[in-house]
Design a protein around this motif. Structure first.
Motif, mmCIF file in Angstrom:
data_model
loop_
_atom_site.group_PDB
_atom_site.id
_atom_site.type_symbol
_atom_site.label_atom_id
_atom_site.label_comp_id
_atom_site.label_asym_id
_atom_site.label_seq_id
_atom_site.Cartn_x
_atom_site.Cartn_y
_atom_site.Cartn_z
ATOM 1 N N LYS A 1 -62.998 57.433 -74.045
ATOM 2 C CA LYS A 1 -63.688 58.652 -73.622
ATOM 3 C C LYS A 1 -65.084 58.299 -73.142
ATOM 4 N N SER A 2 -65.670 57.269 -73.766
ATOM 5 C CA SER A 2 -67.016 56.824 -73.407
ATOM 6 C C SER A 2 -67.112 55.314 -73.618
ATOM 7 N N LEU A 3 -67.824 54.657 -72.721
ATOM 8 C CA LEU A 3 -68.052 53.211 -72.835
ATOM 9 C C LEU A 3 -69.477 52.895 -73.294
ATOM 10 N N ASN A 4 -70.220 53.919 -73.695
ATOM 11 C CA ASN A 4 -71.632 53.749 -74.040
ATOM 12 C C ASN A 4 -71.882 52.751 -75.171
ATOM 13 N N ASN A 5 -70.944 52.591 -76.080
ATOM 14 C CA ASN A 5 -71.145 51.711 -77.239
ATOM 15 C C ASN A 5 -70.375 50.397 -77.150
ATOM 16 N N LEU A 6 -69.736 50.152 -76.016
ATOM 17 C CA LEU A 6 -68.936 48.938 -75.843
ATOM 18 C C LEU A 6 -69.672 47.930 -74.966
ATOM 19 N N PRO A 7 -70.063 46.784 -75.544
ATOM 20 C CA PRO A 7 -70.668 45.734 -74.706
ATOM 21 C C PRO A 7 -69.574 45.065 -73.859
ATOM 22 N N TYR A 8 -69.766 45.055 -72.552
ATOM 23 C CA TYR A 8 -68.779 44.431 -71.657
ATOM 24 C C TYR A 8 -69.449 43.957 -70.386
ATOM 25 N N LEU A 9 -68.798 43.010 -69.724
ATOM 26 C CA LEU A 9 -69.188 42.608 -68.388
ATOM 27 C C LEU A 9 -67.966 42.178 -67.609
ATOM 28 N N THR A 10 -68.065 42.359 -66.305
ATOM 29 C CA THR A 10 -66.931 42.076 -65.442
ATOM 30 C C THR A 10 -66.738 40.569 -65.273
ATOM 31 N N LEU A 11 -65.506 40.169 -65.144
ATOM 32 C CA LEU A 11 -65.173 38.778 -64.865
ATOM 33 C C LEU A 11 -64.998 38.551 -63.360
ATOM 34 N N HIS A 12 -65.149 39.626 -62.583
ATOM 35 C CA HIS A 12 -65.013 39.574 -61.119
ATOM 36 C C HIS A 12 -66.028 40.509 -60.501
ATOM 37 N N GLU A 13 -65.868 40.798 -59.212
ATOM 38 C CA GLU A 13 -66.786 41.716 -58.544
ATOM 39 C C GLU A 13 -66.701 43.096 -59.192
ATOM 40 N N ILE B 1 -59.047 52.278 -69.180
ATOM 41 C CA ILE B 1 -58.455 53.515 -68.681
ATOM 42 C C ILE B 1 -59.198 54.693 -69.306
ATOM 43 N N ASP B 2 -59.695 55.565 -68.450
ATOM 44 C CA ASP B 2 -60.367 56.787 -68.888
ATOM 45 C C ASP B 2 -59.285 57.773 -69.327
ATOM 46 N N VAL B 3 -59.311 58.209 -70.586
ATOM 47 C CA VAL B 3 -58.245 59.083 -71.092
ATOM 48 C C VAL B 3 -58.292 60.488 -70.505
ATOM 49 N N GLN B 4 -59.435 60.875 -69.957
ATOM 50 C CA GLN B 4 -59.523 62.211 -69.374
ATOM 51 C C GLN B 4 -58.803 62.289 -68.037
ATOM 52 N N THR B 5 -58.736 61.177 -67.318
ATOM 53 C CA THR B 5 -58.049 61.156 -66.019
ATOM 54 C C THR B 5 -56.800 60.281 -66.031
ATOM 55 N N MET B 6 -56.661 59.440 -67.069
ATOM 56 C CA MET B 6 -55.600 58.433 -67.176
ATOM 57 C C MET B 6 -55.583 57.526 -65.944
ATOM 58 N N GLU B 7 -56.777 57.173 -65.486
ATOM 59 C CA GLU B 7 -56.927 56.259 -64.356
ATOM 60 C C GLU B 7 -57.633 54.985 -64.798
ATOM 61 N N ILE B 8 -57.277 53.895 -64.150
ATOM 62 C CA ILE B 8 -57.951 52.622 -64.389
ATOM 63 C C ILE B 8 -59.348 52.704 -63.767
ATOM 64 N N THR B 9 -60.355 52.385 -64.561
ATOM 65 C CA THR B 9 -61.729 52.422 -64.051
ATOM 66 C C THR B 9 -62.344 51.028 -63.945
ATOM 67 N N HIS B 10 -61.853 50.092 -64.750
ATOM 68 C CA HIS B 10 -62.366 48.726 -64.751
ATOM 69 C C HIS B 10 -61.186 47.782 -64.978
ATOM 70 N N ILE B 11 -61.215 46.635 -64.310
ATOM 71 C CA ILE B 11 -60.207 45.604 -64.577
ATOM 72 C C ILE B 11 -60.919 44.298 -64.887
ATOM 73 N N SER B 12 -60.237 43.481 -65.636
ATOM 74 C CA SER B 12 -60.684 42.118 -65.917
ATOM 75 C C SER B 12 -62.107 42.095 -66.490
ATOM 76 N N GLN B 13 -62.252 42.712 -67.654
ATOM 77 C CA GLN B 13 -63.554 42.813 -68.307
ATOM 78 C C GLN B 13 -63.614 41.946 -69.557
ATOM 79 N N TYR B 14 -64.739 41.263 -69.714
ATOM 80 C CA TYR B 14 -65.029 40.559 -70.963
ATOM 81 C C TYR B 14 -65.666 41.589 -71.885
#
Length: 153
Positions: free
Chosen positions: A33-45, A78-91
């Motif tokens: 629902k929210s990514l505010n508390n999840l530390p992440y960074l992309t492995l690609h563009e 995947i955002d559960v409100q839309t059930m769409e992929i928002t980010h791929i290949s994330q550390y």
């Protein structure tokens, strides 16, 4: 009658297993629902690749989980409100401070992807973390609990 989110997630993971080939690397999916508390960074563009068809969730996840895909590593969001992929290949890097002695015995021994899923599922804003191993074992975590397991689909 609408299916529960948990049921939708388990059905999607089973479908991915049934349709995967021998080049399937496994995958980890963060349902949030929210990514505010999840530390992440992309492995690609940062921009999602246009060659992927994001309107078909299963097809996209199968394509990026193939060994030949440059996006097979990391977790996908995947955002559960839309059930769409928002980010791929994330550390992702959940804090080890999320460990409490009460739940750890239930998960170890385990691998790094599974421990990451376990810890991430305890983060505020993360509803579920779904895993499929390369040998097609499905697990779903919620609040640090393995709520679903299916071996060798």
């Amino acid at each position: 009658m609408t299916r529960s989110l948990e049921s939708q997630i388990s059905d999607a993971l089973i479908e991915i297993c049934h349709n995967s080939n021998k080049e399937f690397t496994g995958l980890g999916i963060i349902f949030y629902k929210s990514l505010n508390n999840l530390p992440y960074l992309t492995l690609h563009e940062k921009k999602l690749p246009s060659e992927l068809c994001f309107s078909d969730l299963i097809k996209t996840l199968l394509k990026i989980s193939d060994y030949s895909s440059p996006y097979h590593d990391g977790f996908h969001f995947i955002d559960v409100q839309t059930m769409e992929i928002t980010h791929i290949s994330q550390y992702i890097s959940p804090s080890v401070e999320l460990i409490n002695d009460l739940g750890l015995e239930a998960i170890i021994p385990c691998g790094a992807r599974e421990m990451t899923a376990f810890l991430t599922s305890k983060i505020n804003g993360i509803l579920y973390v779904g895993l499929i191993s390369s040998d097609k074992i499905i697990k779903i975590f919620k609040n640090g609990i393995d709520i679903y397991k299916q071996v060798k689909v």
